[in-house]
Scaffold this active site. Structure first.
Site, PDB file in Angstrom:
ATOM      1  N   ASP A   1      -4.254   8.005  11.100  1.00  0.00           N
ATOM      2  CA  ASP A   1      -2.833   7.722  11.265  1.00  0.00           C
ATOM      3  C   ASP A   1      -2.283   8.244  12.584  1.00  0.00           C
ATOM      4  O   ASP A   1      -2.556   9.365  12.991  1.00  0.00           O
ATOM      5  CB  ASP A   1      -2.035   8.328  10.105  1.00  0.00           C
ATOM      6  CG  ASP A   1      -2.428   7.724   8.773  1.00  0.00           C
ATOM      7  OD1 ASP A   1      -2.518   6.493   8.718  1.00  0.00           O
ATOM      8  OD2 ASP A   1      -2.670   8.477   7.816  1.00  0.00           O
TER       9      ASP A   1
ATOM     10  N   GLU B   1       0.862  -1.179   0.000  1.00  0.00           N
ATOM     11  CA  GLU B   1       0.000   0.000   0.000  1.00  0.00           C
ATOM     12  C   GLU B   1       0.902   1.233   0.000  1.00  0.00           C
ATOM     13  O   GLU B   1       1.796   1.351   0.835  1.00  0.00           O
ATOM     14  CB  GLU B   1      -0.864   0.053   1.256  1.00  0.00           C
ATOM     15  CG  GLU B   1      -1.748  -1.150   1.494  1.00  0.00           C
ATOM     16  CD  GLU B   1      -2.399  -1.094   2.870  1.00  0.00           C
ATOM     17  OE1 GLU B   1      -2.256  -0.055   3.553  1.00  0.00           O
ATOM     18  OE2 GLU B   1      -3.021  -2.082   3.261  1.00  0.00           O
TER      19      GLU B   1
END
Length: 271
Positions: free
Chosen positions: A64, A53
């Site tokens: 994140d 990815e």
């Protein structure tokens, strides 16, 4: 050229046929530079990742944790653009033949143009897109564009997702389902937890798609644990941290290649 969702599906099926989970690695584009990001993605495939990815750096990431945020900041300060992300996909796929997806929040894709983004990603040999913040009920424009260009649309499910919601999400997705192992942001953790196994079980009850688990896996032992109940093990922050901690890029590449090899052994042991 159309996208390579078939390559993604074959890679996941080959891992299953081999009696193991697939190993999926994540790295952001443009970190530490655009060129070095390509080298890093190639390195983790050389080490043993089956699928990669490529993250599209975002200034306000909601999923994140601090490690990936730090890397994204470095990439953004370096001026990384969507065209660089697509070029990273192109070069990594060309160098390795592996399936390469883009993981991105929806806003940059929406601004770029969903049809244009799908066309460019497919032309670069991309396998699809992971869209953690795109609600399924608002995803039709993207999904149609992705389907036209042979790209997978991977949605994220979480432990908080009710069974009916899981069924709605998995019915709309393709390629695989990204199961977030626990609530919260990305990052390495001491334990992946029982929530992940329960989420995989509930998700599998709604779909034939492979279910890959991410958020928290950082070593071979954890990879083996997750490989015992999931179709794929996704590792991101652990790779990024090794690049951040390295004294220079060559040593960072050696470190992440070695980590990929350790994790690849882990998914073959199964917990």
């Amino acid at each position: 050229m159309s996208g390579t969702i078939e390559l993604l599906e074959r890679s996941l099926a080959a891992a299953k046929a081999g009696g193991r989970a697939a190993l999926v690695g994540y790295l952001p584009a443009g970190f530490p530079t655009v060129t070095d990001a390509v080298a890093a993605a190639v390195a983790i495939i050389e080490g043993g990742c089956d699928i990669v990815e490529i993250g599209l750096p975002h200034s306000d990431p909601v999923l994140d944790g601090p490690v990936i945020q730090t890397a994204d900041d470095i990439a953004l300060r370096g001026g990384v653009k969507i065209v660089d992300v697509v070029e990273t996909v192109r070069q990594v796929h060309a160098a390795t033949g592996a399936p390469v997806l883009v993981m991105t929040y929806w806003n940059p894709v929406d601004h770029y143009g969903p049809e244009r983004f799908a066309a460019d990603l497919a032309e670069a040999g991309g396998a699809g897109c992971i869209l953690p913040d795109l609600p399924v009920q608002e995803s039709e424009v993207w999904r149609k564009a992705a389907e036209r260009h042979g790209l997978a649309t991977v949605f994220v499910v979480a432990p908080s997702s009710r069974d009916e919601r899981l069924a709605t999400i998995t019915a709309a997705g393709s390629g695989f389902v990204y199961a977030a192992s626990l609530m919260g942001v990305t990052g390495t953790r001491e334990s992946v937890g029982a929530q992940a196994a329960d989420l995989v079980r509930r998700t599998r009850a709604t779909t034939e798609l492979p279910v890959c688990v991410g958020l928290g896996v950082s070593n071979a032992e954890q990879a083996a644990e997750v490989a015992g109940f999931a179709d794929g093990v996704i590792v991101g922050s652990a790779f990024v941290k090794r690049m951040l901690d390295a004294r220079d890029t060559p040593s960072g590449l050696d470190s992440i290649r070695a980590l990929a090899a350790e994790l690849a052994q882990g998914v073959r042991k199964r917990g």
